[in-house]
Scaffold this motif. Structure first.
Motif, PDB file in Angstrom:
ATOM      1  N   THR A  33      -6.764  -1.464 -13.829  1.00 30.46           N
ATOM      2  CA  THR A  33      -5.322  -1.741 -13.816  1.00 30.46           C
ATOM      3  C   THR A  33      -5.025  -3.086 -14.455  1.00 30.46           C
ATOM      4  O   THR A  33      -4.057  -3.231 -15.216  1.00 30.46           O
ATOM      5  N   VAL A  47     -10.755   0.576  -9.788  1.00 25.86           N
ATOM      6  CA  VAL A  47      -9.355   0.862 -10.114  1.00 25.86           C
ATOM      7  C   VAL A  47      -8.599  -0.437 -10.375  1.00 25.86           C
ATOM      8  O   VAL A  47      -7.790  -0.525 -11.313  1.00 25.86           O
ATOM      9  N   LEU A  48      -8.856  -1.472  -9.580  1.00 27.95           N
ATOM     10  CA  LEU A  48      -8.180  -2.754  -9.787  1.00 27.95           C
ATOM     11  C   LEU A  48      -8.532  -3.331 -11.150  1.00 27.95           C
ATOM     12  O   LEU A  48      -7.654  -3.809 -11.878  1.00 27.95           O
ATOM     13  N   ARG A  77       0.807  -1.214   0.000  1.00 28.43           N
ATOM     14  CA  ARG A  77       0.000   0.000   0.000  1.00 28.43           C
ATOM     15  C   ARG A  77       0.843   1.268   0.000  1.00 28.43           C
ATOM     16  O   ARG A  77       0.330   2.350  -0.268  1.00 28.43           O
ATOM     17  N   ALA A 114      -8.900  -6.228  -4.084  1.00 24.72           N
ATOM     18  CA  ALA A 114      -8.849  -4.765  -4.131  1.00 24.72           C
ATOM     19  C   ALA A 114      -8.734  -4.187  -2.727  1.00 24.72           C
ATOM     20  O   ALA A 114      -7.932  -3.277  -2.474  1.00 24.72           O
ATOM     21  N   LEU A 150      -7.114  -0.604  -2.936  1.00 26.85           N
ATOM     22  CA  LEU A 150      -7.642  -0.016  -4.165  1.00 26.85           C
ATOM     23  C   LEU A 150      -9.151  -0.219  -4.208  1.00 26.85           C
ATOM     24  O   LEU A 150      -9.686  -1.108  -3.550  1.00 26.85           O
ATOM     25  N   ARG A 193       1.741  -1.236  -7.879  1.00 28.54           N
ATOM     26  CA  ARG A 193       1.294  -1.959  -6.691  1.00 28.54           C
ATOM     27  C   ARG A 193       0.810  -3.364  -7.063  1.00 28.54           C
ATOM     28  O   ARG A 193       1.157  -4.356  -6.424  1.00 28.54           O
ATOM     29  N   LEU A 194      -0.015  -3.431  -8.125  1.00 30.85           N
ATOM     30  CA  LEU A 194      -0.533  -4.727  -8.548  1.00 30.85           C
ATOM     31  C   LEU A 194       0.583  -5.619  -9.076  1.00 30.85           C
ATOM     32  O   LEU A 194       0.631  -6.817  -8.762  1.00 30.85           O
ATOM     33  N   SER A 198       1.625   4.081  -7.252  1.00 37.35           N
ATOM     34  CA  SER A 198       0.982   3.732  -8.521  1.00 37.35           C
ATOM     35  C   SER A 198       0.202   2.427  -8.379  1.00 37.35           C
ATOM     36  O   SER A 198       0.740   1.411  -7.915  1.00 37.35           O
ATOM     37  N   ALA A 199      -1.072   2.430  -8.802  1.00 38.48           N
ATOM     38  CA  ALA A 199      -1.879   1.211  -8.768  1.00 38.48           C
ATOM     39  C   ALA A 199      -1.263   0.138  -9.660  1.00 38.48           C
ATOM     40  O   ALA A 199      -1.258  -1.045  -9.309  1.00 38.48           O
ATOM     41  N   ARG A 200      -0.718   0.556 -10.812  1.00 34.28           N
ATOM     42  CA  ARG A 200      -0.080  -0.386 -11.728  1.00 34.28           C
ATOM     43  C   ARG A 200       1.101  -1.068 -11.055  1.00 34.28           C
ATOM     44  O   ARG A 200       1.227  -2.300 -11.069  1.00 34.28           O
TER      45      ARG A 200
END
Length: 201
Positions: free
Chosen positions: A175, A171-172, A128, A162, A167, A136-137, A132-134
Motif C-alpha cells: 500500500t 499488505v502495508l 480498522r 501494520a 493489516l 485506511r493508511l 480499503s487498505a489504501r
C-alpha cells in the motif's frame, strides 16, 4: 501516560519484575486478574482468540502500562504475549487500588491516562472499519499529520504499524508503494511526507 518512576516509594516496593522471551505469554484471557503492568523494555501485544482466529487489539512498548481492566474485573479480558524480548513490571492490583484511594492526584492522572487509552483504541477501531487498505493508511497518515505540516514521523516499526492498522506487513508495504506510485506520498527512513499536490487537491 504515567511513568512507573512517578509512583510512590511504597508502591514501588510492591513491584515484581518479569523477563519474557519473544513469543512468551505473560497471561492468558480468563486467567485471574492479579496485577497491572508497565513495560520496562521491549514490546508486547494484546490479543484475543475466537474460533481459532487471533484478533490483535494493540501493542504496548517501553514506558506504557497495560491490563488496567484488572482493577475492576476478576479475570483478564485478553491474552498478552511478548513480540520481542521484554521486561515487564507488575504491581498487585489491590496495592495499586489502595494507592489510588489514598492519592487524589494519582487517581486524577490515572483517569486521564485511561481516557487517552480509550481515545486511542477508539481511533484504531475507526481505522480498522475502513475496508480499503489504501484508504485506511491514508486516513491514519492524515490523522497523524500536524496542522501546517506534511511530514509524519514513523515512531514504530512497519510491523507494529501494520498490526495497529489491522493489516499484514506485506499488505502495508504494497500500500505504501501504491501511494508512492500515485505520487501521494514519499518515504524515507523514519518518516513519511504527504505531497503538496495531493494535500491541496
Amino acid at each position: 501516560m504515567i511513568a512507573i518512576t512517578e509512583l510512590s516509594p511504597e508502591l514501588l516496593q510492591c513491584v515484581i519484575a518479569r523477563d519474557l522471551t519473544a513469543g512468551q505469554i505473560l497471561f492468558q484471557q480468563g486467567d485471574p486478574a492479579k496485577y497491572v503492568f508497565w513495560v520496562e523494555s521491549g514490546r508486547l501485544k494484546l490479543v484475543s482468540f475466537t474460533e481459532q482466529q487471533m484478533i490483535n487489539f494493540y501493542t504496548v512498548g517501553a514506558g506504557e502500562s497495560f491490563a488496567e481492566t484488572a482493577l475492576n474485573t476478576e479475570t483478564y479480558s485478553c491474552t498478552v504475549m511478548a513480540e520481542q524480548p521484554s521486561r515487564v513490571l507488575a504491581i498487585p492490583k489491590h496495592d495499586f487500588l489502595e494507592a489510588l484511594q489514598q492519592s487524589s492526584n494519582l487517581c486524577k492522572r490515572y483517569v486521564c491516562h485511561l481516557t487517552q487509552r480509550f481515545e486511542a483504541v477508539k481511533q484504531l477501531l475507526e481505522l480498522r472499519s475502513i475496508r480499503s487498505a489504501r484508504d485506511r493508511l491514508l486516513h491514519y497518515l492524515t490523522q497523524q499529520c500536524q496542522p501546517g505540516q506534511s511530514t509524519i514521523p514513523l515512531t514504530t516499526s512497519l510491523k507494529v504499524l501494520a498490526t495497529n492498522l489491522g493489516l499484514s506487513p506485506e499488505v502495508l508495504s504494497r500500500t505504501f508503494s501504491q501511494l508512492e506510485s500515485e505520487q501521494i506520498l514519499s518515504r524515507k527512513k523514519g518518516s513519511v511526507t504527504l505531497l503538496a499536490e495531493w494535500l491541496s487537491s
